[in-house]
Each structure stands twice: as structure tokens, then as C-alpha cells.
Enzyme design. Structure first.
Site, short mmCIF file in Angstrom:
data_model
loop_
_atom_site.label_atom_id
_atom_site.label_comp_id
_atom_site.label_asym_id
_atom_site.label_seq_id
_atom_site.Cartn_x
_atom_site.Cartn_y
_atom_site.Cartn_z
CG ASP B 92 57.04 27.89 24.46
OD1 ASP B 92 56.07 27.83 23.83
OD2 ASP B 92 57.25 29.01 24.90
CG ASP B 266 63.59 31.98 23.66
OD1 ASP B 266 64.27 30.87 24.17
OD2 ASP B 266 62.72 32.68 24.23
#
Lengths: 375, 375
Positions: B92, B266
Site C-alpha cells: 500500500d 486483502d
């Protein structure tokens, strides 16, 4: 089912190479027993413990009787089935942890009454109840209930505890009776007093038990005091019975105690130290919290046939431990457990080959040299 | 080295069966990515993650930049080598955790300044720095820096964050440049406002990025709001690019989002829930803390090809979780991770066979029926 027994294959100075036989399998000695406190060797899969080479693990009666409870484990088929371990299990009597963990203990000739540290419930533990619980757990090697005093202690306290432990040994012997394939060990007490230790060892020997534990050591005294007690006790104990030094210890403690004739050990040190970032290696202690490891790509010890020792960088272990990650605790507990079993194998091999003294000197010298140079 | 790409093999209603190709390997989609927050999927060995079937894991830029640091990981050979994972890694941008974990944030057009929750140090994060850090980590699939607002939020806040995120997407696109085998995804924002979501998706699509994430969901809104946003966004996003719904979710979230055309997910849920005693199974949620499991000798699910699901009794799992033992957390994290991967495999297979709707209905019905009867 195999009878419980002990065969002595070789001696080398005081060191002994033997096999303890139980109904659930054999234990090569000298042996180190990983501690499965509450039904788990903390942070490890039992396959890892087995693959490391452990023939036997230890379960703590105190923890298991409080949670999940001995009767419950019995209903679930016994401790072996409950935790998924088919090799021998040794249990302590619960006495030591009653002293160290519970509140509001009351000792009497009959036994001890205490308050659970888990839920505050009151429990009674007598020599007979301890043996009953260990039977419910399905333990292969059981311990008498004893009274263990913290050192230093005054002479009267040590003497009274030693004598009470002897009376409890006899009650445990009767309560245990004759159980094929299993054993109940008496526990030598007497604090740091040579004369008390000698009396205890002689009296227990006279009871003709299947094995003998040496308790009440590694409770705060210097190592030389512990070793001095072994020097008194081991020559008295019968050569044809196994000897178990309870709750010991560091790799050096093991090496020096094996030299004096001890056959079995247990300690939380490999896993507890591992959880706190300390590794035991062929080159002594390595503290993974130390900043010197932060960018060290090398493994803990690439000569160890354990993935935790060989396949993870010190930098990664350092990061995991600093970050409080479970994997760091898992890996170091695994490495330490493997190293302890490796050390016992090396000791067994050295005794077989009649080179134990040289092995011990060499091992201590390499520990002394310390860890590999920092990068 | 393989170019980054996406191949769509089959569609079934909105559901898509595809393959994401990266320079480090392929990812079968729909895919669930276990979260390796600080360089470890908590409580698991990466071999277990791999054996469960994960083609890719996620690393958190925020955690890794603070500890051990992106430059340090780079010096150690990158994140893959540091943690021992040779398959793709998605990172991320760090933005989400800056918002949720750090103190003293200051947002500006340029970027965000924040104080580390680890040591209090001040860090600056711009779109360019986020891409630089993800490059130092060696990430295969990188995320643009975005601004994510907690829901509910007012319209002006959501609009401003969405527009800033678009400007940052463009800066990240430039900063990322052309990296063979790798990709940088833009992130659709817009809160729970359909019109903002539509604008964001259209503007990002116009940038012709290699993939598109849907962010700012699963941040407190009801599931139907999240699904409504997917109904707006997925039809706008180009069919030939992968779509990743960030931070989602429960097994039901996954099933319902795949039905709407999401390819990647996720979430920390499998491991975090596992650490707290909650198992996700074919029969819905099972809370191992519950007393009904205390003497249940049956495994969580004997039809799952995972040792944690099949080889340990519920009674033992209950005991371990109640006792706070690491092994309980390890086993349930393992089981949940395996179950999530199993569910994705089943979804992929159902899409290939054109029976996704029936599979989804059946799966939800079995969850609804609940766990096996108590003993």
C-alpha cells in the site's frame, strides 16, 4: 507394553549414556525435555519439537489441573491425545508451582491448600491427589509431591521441607502402586545443605523407586552450589536408576551436570529466552535485540540443520523481535529448542566415544570465544 | 522478465476469472492477499502461507518505513529477500495507516507530515516519496498515495479527498515511470457518494494505469453501501485491468464483491480474528472461546486439507485460546488463512464453470445453517 526401565550403555568419568524405557517409547539419555507448560511447548508445533530430536516433553500438573482440568483431559483421552504427542510425557507434581504461582497457600502434613492464580478457586493437593491427577493426565513419568524452598533458606526450614518430602514420597509410592510402563520418581531435597541432601538421597534410595529427581536447585543459588549438591547426591543415588535434575538450565548447567552423572533435564529457558530475543548457539548467547544485528544478513548459525537457525537472517530476526512479532518468538524458540537437543546429542555421542571431558572443555571454550564478529 | 499484465479467462455475471502477471510470478484471480504488515503474516511461517495457496502477499509501507526502514530493507536486498518470500508482493502507499495510526498529521497539497507511532520521529510523505519507498522495498504492485476519509463524512470532505487523490495519482504515475514487470495502481475514492465515485473512476481510467484499486471502503459503512459503490465503480473501470478492493473483508464481503467484478482483496481479518479465537469455516464463524467447544474432540473441519483445520480438536483449540497460548493464535491464523485461500479457489473454479451464482447462493446458505451441532 515395554516395562519402565533404565539401561546404562556407557560411562565416561561421571557422565552416563543410557536409555530410559517406558511403555510409550524410549528416551536416549542424557536427555533434555522441552517444557509443555499448559499442554503446549510455547510457540512451537509439536512436530518441530519432535524433529528437533526430543524423545519426551514435560507437562505442568499445576497449570493443567487448573486449566483445562485433569478430569477434563482424562475425558478427552489423556494429555497425549489432547495435545497430539505420542512419545513419553513427564509431569511434575504441581508442588513447585503451587509454591511459586498460587496465593494463599496453607501447608500441612496432609498436603497443601491453595488458591488458583487463574480463577481464584480453592484447590487441595495431597500426595495422593497429585498422583491421581498425574494418572488422569496419563503421564509416563510422574513426580512425588514435595516441598521445595527458595534459597537461601534457614537450616530448620530446609530440614523440615526435606523430611516432609520424604514422608510424601512414601505416600506417593503407595498411591502410585504398580503401573506397567510408567514410573514415579522421588525427589531429593535438602536445600544447599550437603548433609540434608545426603540424608534425603539415602532415604529415597532405600525406597527403591524407579528413578530419582533432584529438586530445589536452580532456585536462586549460584551454579557452584548446585554443582556441589550434585557432587554429594549423584554418588549416593543408585547407578541403575535414572537421575533427573529439575528445572535446569543453561547449556553450561547441562554440560556441567551431565559431567556429574545427571541423565535428564527440563527447563523453560529455550522457549522463554527465545520469546525475549535471546538465542543459545554453539558460540554462546546471542541477543537479537542488539543493534549489531540490524543489517546482518547472516543466519544465527548456518551449520545447524534447523530452518530457524539457518534460513533467516539476523537482521530479520532482529526486526521481528524489536517489533514484538510472534514469528520472532516462534523462530527463536524453535532455534533454541533445536540447539538444546543438538547439544544433548553431541554429549551422548561424546560419552559413547569416551571423550566427554574433551568435548565439554572444547564446547565451553567456543562459548567463551563468543559470537561471530559483527559485520 | 514477464511484463505486468492482466488476462481475463472467463466471466460469469459480474464475476471475473483472470491472471495477473508480474515479473515475479502470476496471480490467479479472484485473489485474496494475506497481509504481511511488518514483514510477517502474523503468527504464520511463509511456507504455510504459500502452501495455503497464496500467490501474493501484502506489505504495509507505513509499518516498514518506520521499522526497519525502507533504506535498510533496500540495503538488505529488498523486502522479498528480507522476509524470504519469492512470489509477488503488493504494497500500500502508507497513506491509510498515516491517517489511522500516526499522531499530529498535517495534510497539504504537497503531502502529509506525521509523527511515527513507534518512536515519535517526524516523517514526510509525498506521492513521490511513497513511490520511492515502495521501490526501495522492491514491491511488485505499488499503490498511489491517496487520502482516505472515515465514513460517514460530509460531502465537501469526501470531494476534496477524492480530488486530491486524483492529483496525487498523476504525480505517482509520473514518479513510478516505466518499471518492467511492475505496476502502480490508482485508487478510486469518493466516500459513499455515487457521483464522486463515478468521477474518480472515470478520471483514473483516463490515466490508463495498469490497475485500479477501490479504497476508502470497509471503513465503518454498512456492507450494502460498500456493495452499492462497487455497483457504480466496477462497470466504469476498464475490463482489461485488474481491480483491487482494499482492506476487505469477511468471506461474505469477498463473495459479494467478486460477484460485482472485483479481482483482488486483502485484509487482516483471517489472522487478527484468529488471534482472538474466531475461525472462519465452510459453516460460518466459529468462536473457539465458547464453552461449547471445551470437550469437543472434533476438529474445526475435517474436510479441509490444512493440519490446523483437521488435526487439532476444538477442545484443544479452546484450551489454547482461553490460556492465551501462542499456539492457539498460530493454529487459528493458519486455519483462517487456509480457508480464505480455499474459498478463493472455489470461487475461481465456479467462475470457470459458469456456476458462480449457484456457488455463491449455496455457500451463503451453508454459512447460514451454521456450525455443526454441539456434542
Amino acid at each position: 507394553m515395554a516395562e519402565f526401565g533404565f539401561a546404562l550403555h556407557a560411562t565416561d568419568g561421571g557422565a552416563r549414556r543410557g536409555t530410559v524405557t517406558t511403555g510409550r517409547g524410549a528416551i536416549a539419555t542424557p536427555a533434555f525435555m522441552p517444557v509443555g507448560t499448559a499442554g503446549t511447548v510455547k510457540g512451537l508445533y509439536l512436530d518441530q519439537v519432535k524433529d528437533a530430536g526430543a524423545d519426551i516433553i514435560l507437562g505442568n500438573t499445576y497449570h493443567l489441573m487448573l486449566r483445562p482440568g485433569a478430569e477434563r483431559i482424562d475425558r478427552l483421552g489423556g494429555l497425549h491425545r489432547f495435545i497430539g504427542w505420542d512419545r513419553p510425557i513427564l509431569t511434575d507434581s504441581g508442588g513447585f508451582q503451587v509454591m511459586s504461582l498460587s496465593a494463599l497457600r496453607q501447608m500441612s502434613e496432609e498436603g497443601v491448600t491453595f488458591k488458583s492464580h487463574v480463577d481464584g478457586a480453592i484447590h487441595e493437593m495431597s500426595p495422593e491427589r497429585s498422583i491421581e491427577i498425574q494418572g488422569l493426565l496419563g503421564s509416563d513419568i510422574q513426580m512425588q509431591l514435595d516441598e521445595c524452598v527458595a534459597l537461601p533458606a534457614d537450616a530448620d526450614t530446609m530440614k523440615a521441607a526435606m523430611e516432609l518430602s520424604l514422608r510424601w514420597a512414601e505416600r506417593c509410592r503407595v498411591a502410585f502402586g504398580d503401573q506397567p510402563g510408567k514410573a514415579m520418581f522421588g525427589i531429593v531435597q535438602g536445600g544447599d545443605d550437603e548433609s540434608l541432601r545426603e540424608q534425603s538421597a539415602r532415604a529415597l534410595t532405600a525406597m527403591d523407586l524407579k528413578g530419582y529427581s533432584i529438586g530445589g536447585l536452580a532456585v536462586g543459588e549460584p551454579q557452584e552450589v548446585m554443582l556441589a549438591m550434585l557432587d554429594v547426591v549423584c554418588p549416593i543415588l543408585p547407578a541403575e536408576k535414572p537421575r533427573y535434575l529439575m528445572g535446569v538450565g543453561t547449556p553450561q548447567d547441562l554440560l556441567r551436570s551431565v559431567a556429574r552423572g545427571v541423565d535428564m533435564f527440563d527447563c523453560v529457558m529455550p522457549t522463554r529466552s527465545g520469546r525475549h530475543g535471546l538465542a543459545f548457539t554453539r558460540r554462546g548467547r546471542v541477543n537479537l535485540k542488539n543493534a549489531r544485528h540490524a543489517e546482518d544478513h547472516r543466519p544465527l548459525d548456518d551449520q545447524m540443520a534447523c530452518p530457524a537457525s539457518r534460513d533467516y537472517s539476523r537482521a530479520y530476526l532482529h526486526h521481528l523481535i524489536r517489533s514484538g512479532e510472534m514469528l520472532g518468538m516462534m523462530l527463536l524458540s524453535w532455534h533454541n529448542t533445536f540447539y538444546y537437543q543438538w547439544l544433548m546429542r553431541e554429549m551422548r555421542s561424546a560419552i559413547e566415544q569416551g571423550r566427554f571431558a574433551a568435548f565439554a572443555a572444547e564446547t565451553e571454550a567456543v562459548w567463551e570465544q563468543g559470537d561471530i564478529e559483527a559485520l
